[in-house]
Design a protein around this motif. Structure first.
Motif, mmCIF file in Angstrom:
data_model
loop_
_atom_site.group_PDB
_atom_site.id
_atom_site.type_symbol
_atom_site.label_atom_id
_atom_site.label_comp_id
_atom_site.label_asym_id
_atom_site.label_seq_id
_atom_site.Cartn_x
_atom_site.Cartn_y
_atom_site.Cartn_z
ATOM 1 N N ASN A 46 51.027 42.131 27.905
ATOM 2 C CA ASN A 46 50.698 41.696 26.544
ATOM 3 C C ASN A 46 49.459 40.816 26.465
ATOM 4 O O ASN A 46 49.267 40.072 25.519
ATOM 5 C CB ASN A 46 51.861 40.958 25.878
ATOM 6 C CG ASN A 46 53.082 41.848 25.779
ATOM 7 O OD1 ASN A 46 52.931 43.062 25.621
ATOM 8 N ND2 ASN A 46 54.258 41.283 25.907
ATOM 9 N N GLN A 47 48.632 40.855 27.510
ATOM 10 C CA GLN A 47 47.336 40.171 27.415
ATOM 11 C C GLN A 47 46.256 41.172 27.761
ATOM 12 O O GLN A 47 46.485 42.104 28.511
ATOM 13 C CB GLN A 47 47.267 39.017 28.404
ATOM 14 C CG GLN A 47 48.083 37.813 27.998
ATOM 15 C CD GLN A 47 47.768 36.633 28.901
ATOM 16 O OE1 GLN A 47 46.616 36.293 29.114
ATOM 17 N NE2 GLN A 47 48.794 36.021 29.434
ATOM 18 N N ARG A 48 45.092 40.956 27.213
ATOM 19 C CA ARG A 48 43.960 41.800 27.557
ATOM 20 C C ARG A 48 42.797 40.881 27.904
ATOM 21 O O ARG A 48 42.715 39.771 27.415
ATOM 22 C CB ARG A 48 43.554 42.677 26.350
ATOM 23 C CG ARG A 48 44.681 43.537 25.801
ATOM 24 C CD ARG A 48 44.911 44.776 26.632
ATOM 25 N NE ARG A 48 43.854 45.769 26.471
ATOM 26 C CZ ARG A 48 43.855 46.701 25.508
ATOM 27 N NH1 ARG A 48 44.824 46.747 24.624
ATOM 28 N NH2 ARG A 48 42.884 47.583 25.432
ATOM 29 N N SER A 49 41.904 41.371 28.721
ATOM 30 C CA SER A 49 40.700 40.619 29.026
ATOM 31 C C SER A 49 39.841 40.545 27.775
ATOM 32 O O SER A 49 39.783 41.489 26.994
ATOM 33 C CB SER A 49 39.942 41.326 30.140
ATOM 34 O OG SER A 49 38.663 40.779 30.274
ATOM 35 N N ARG A 69 37.972 43.329 34.859
ATOM 36 C CA ARG A 69 38.123 42.756 33.506
ATOM 37 C C ARG A 69 37.664 43.737 32.428
ATOM 38 O O ARG A 69 38.254 43.836 31.356
ATOM 39 C CB ARG A 69 37.369 41.440 33.407
ATOM 40 C CG ARG A 69 38.052 40.336 34.200
ATOM 41 C CD ARG A 69 37.772 38.971 33.604
ATOM 42 N NE ARG A 69 36.358 38.798 33.334
ATOM 43 C CZ ARG A 69 35.473 38.437 34.250
ATOM 44 N NH1 ARG A 69 35.866 38.175 35.475
ATOM 45 N NH2 ARG A 69 34.215 38.313 33.949
ATOM 46 N N TRP A 105 40.463 46.158 32.132
ATOM 47 C CA TRP A 105 41.629 45.494 31.527
ATOM 48 C C TRP A 105 41.474 45.431 29.998
ATOM 49 O O TRP A 105 42.440 45.565 29.246
ATOM 50 C CB TRP A 105 41.765 44.104 32.133
ATOM 51 C CG TRP A 105 43.002 43.345 31.792
ATOM 52 C CD1 TRP A 105 44.137 43.820 31.193
ATOM 53 C CD2 TRP A 105 43.230 41.964 32.047
ATOM 54 N NE1 TRP A 105 45.052 42.813 31.052
ATOM 55 C CE2 TRP A 105 44.520 41.655 31.575
ATOM 56 C CE3 TRP A 105 42.468 40.945 32.632
ATOM 57 C CZ2 TRP A 105 45.060 40.369 31.661
ATOM 58 C CZ3 TRP A 105 43.016 39.672 32.736
ATOM 59 C CH2 TRP A 105 44.298 39.394 32.255
ATOM 60 N N ALA A 106 40.255 45.232 29.548
ATOM 61 C CA ALA A 106 40.001 45.200 28.101
ATOM 62 C C ALA A 106 40.120 46.593 27.484
ATOM 63 O O ALA A 106 40.474 46.745 26.317
ATOM 64 C CB ALA A 106 38.607 44.638 27.832
ATOM 65 N N LYS A 107 39.850 47.601 28.283
ATOM 66 C CA LYS A 107 39.746 48.962 27.749
ATOM 67 C C LYS A 107 41.056 49.748 27.844
ATOM 68 O O LYS A 107 41.368 50.539 26.942
ATOM 69 C CB LYS A 107 38.645 49.693 28.535
ATOM 70 C CG LYS A 107 38.412 51.119 28.110
ATOM 71 C CD LYS A 107 37.173 51.662 28.800
ATOM 72 C CE LYS A 107 36.949 53.127 28.471
ATOM 73 N NZ LYS A 107 35.723 53.625 29.115
ATOM 74 N N TYR A 108 41.803 49.568 28.940
ATOM 75 C CA TYR A 108 42.979 50.406 29.198
ATOM 76 C C TYR A 108 44.261 49.622 28.860
ATOM 77 O O TYR A 108 44.598 48.661 29.566
ATOM 78 C CB TYR A 108 42.987 50.869 30.664
ATOM 79 C CG TYR A 108 41.837 51.800 30.953
ATOM 80 C CD1 TYR A 108 41.948 53.168 30.736
ATOM 81 C CD2 TYR A 108 40.606 51.299 31.402
ATOM 82 C CE1 TYR A 108 40.876 54.016 30.966
ATOM 83 C CE2 TYR A 108 39.526 52.145 31.628
ATOM 84 C CZ TYR A 108 39.668 53.499 31.405
ATOM 85 O OH TYR A 108 38.603 54.335 31.623
ATOM 86 N N PRO A 109 44.977 50.007 27.828
ATOM 87 C CA PRO A 109 46.077 49.185 27.323
ATOM 88 C C PRO A 109 47.242 49.033 28.292
ATOM 89 O O PRO A 109 47.984 48.056 28.217
ATOM 90 C CB PRO A 109 46.527 49.930 26.053
ATOM 91 C CG PRO A 109 46.029 51.324 26.216
ATOM 92 C CD PRO A 109 44.769 51.217 27.023
ATOM 93 N N ARG A 113 48.012 47.578 34.703
ATOM 94 C CA ARG A 113 48.885 46.497 35.160
ATOM 95 C C ARG A 113 48.611 46.035 36.587
ATOM 96 O O ARG A 113 48.769 44.878 36.909
ATOM 97 C CB ARG A 113 50.366 46.949 35.101
ATOM 98 C CG ARG A 113 50.945 47.021 33.734
ATOM 99 C CD ARG A 113 51.094 45.635 33.100
ATOM 100 N NE ARG A 113 51.327 45.749 31.682
ATOM 101 C CZ ARG A 113 50.378 45.724 30.742
ATOM 102 N NH1 ARG A 113 49.117 45.558 31.098
ATOM 103 N NH2 ARG A 113 50.668 45.857 29.484
ATOM 104 N N HIS A 143 39.451 34.891 32.717
ATOM 105 C CA HIS A 143 40.035 35.442 31.507
ATOM 106 C C HIS A 143 40.652 34.345 30.640
ATOM 107 O O HIS A 143 40.586 34.374 29.421
ATOM 108 C CB HIS A 143 41.122 36.456 31.886
ATOM 109 C CG HIS A 143 42.043 36.784 30.769
ATOM 110 N ND1 HIS A 143 41.643 37.534 29.687
ATOM 111 C CD2 HIS A 143 43.317 36.431 30.535
ATOM 112 C CE1 HIS A 143 42.661 37.645 28.853
ATOM 113 N NE2 HIS A 143 43.678 36.987 29.336
#
Ligand code: ZN
Length: 208
Positions: A22-25, A163, A166-170, A173, A206
């Motif tokens: 539940n966090q994204r870069s 990072r 991480w921002a792009k791929y939901p 993990r 992050h």
């Protein structure tokens, strides 16, 4: 030149960290350039993903080459033997400190982990991980006697790729070493790779 001390944890088979759910870069700037000819040959050394190219990507695999040059690393792609999505250049190369090389389209599965490889803590023990992963290759000699230290820039550049992804791929993990997935045959990125520093670069920056 700035080099890093190796990890306290020296066993590459244990290298893994997971990205917080539940966090994204938020810092997703990636300085990349396409390696010459890489786009042209991509279809000869990658496959169509069997999963959705965005939601199906759940892990990033970190490799190191056991060679001394970007071009040497790229030769496995030219020969259609293996592939990965990015190459991080070595300290004595012109691109070092400037940008990483994009070597395969992210929407395609690169050939960097054997199909049967798996780990119980990665994607619920699934096999055929190339379809669910992105691969990063770092140029490093991996010499045992006289270690070729990874540069701080190499580790930061690797963290930047993670990072960005991480921002792009939901559903991204897991960040794991190749050695963790293929412990009988692979040791990369090697015992001298500063894995804890990588984790800190990905997660701490992050959180800033
Ligand atoms: Zn590898």
């Amino acid at each position: 030149m700035c080099v890093l001390a190796p990890s306290q944890n020296r066993d590459p088979k244990s290298f893994q960290f997971d990205l917080p759910v539940n966090q994204r870069s938020v810092n997703a700037l990636l300085r990349e350039k396409w390696y010459p000819t890489a786009r042209r040959i991509a279809r000869t050394c990658t496959s169509a993903r069997r999963v959705d190219p965005l939601s199906g990507v759940v892990l990033i695999v970190v490799h190191a080459t056991a060679g001394s040059s970007t071009d040497g690393a790229f030769s496995v792609m030219r020969e259609g033997r293996a592939s990965y999505h990015w190459l991080v250049p070595d300290e004595d190369e012109a691109a070092h400190g400037c940008h990483v090389w994009a070597t395969a389209p992210e929407r395609r599965a690169a050939w960097h982990v054997r199909s049967r490889c798996h780990h119980r803590n990665v994607a619920h023990g699934a096999t055929h991980l190339n379809h669910r992963s992105l691969g990063i290759e770092i140029v490093n000699r991996q010499a045992r006697e006289k270690p070729d230290r990874f540069s701080m820039w190499q580790v930061r550049a690797t963290a930047n790729i993670i990072r960005y992804a991480w921002a792009k791929y939901p559903n991204l993990r897991h960040v794991v070493s190749h050695a963790r997935l293929d412990p009988m045959r692979r040791t990369d990125p090697g015992q001298h790779f500063p894995w804890e520093q990588l984790e800190e670069d990905v997660l701490k920056r992050h959180l800033k």
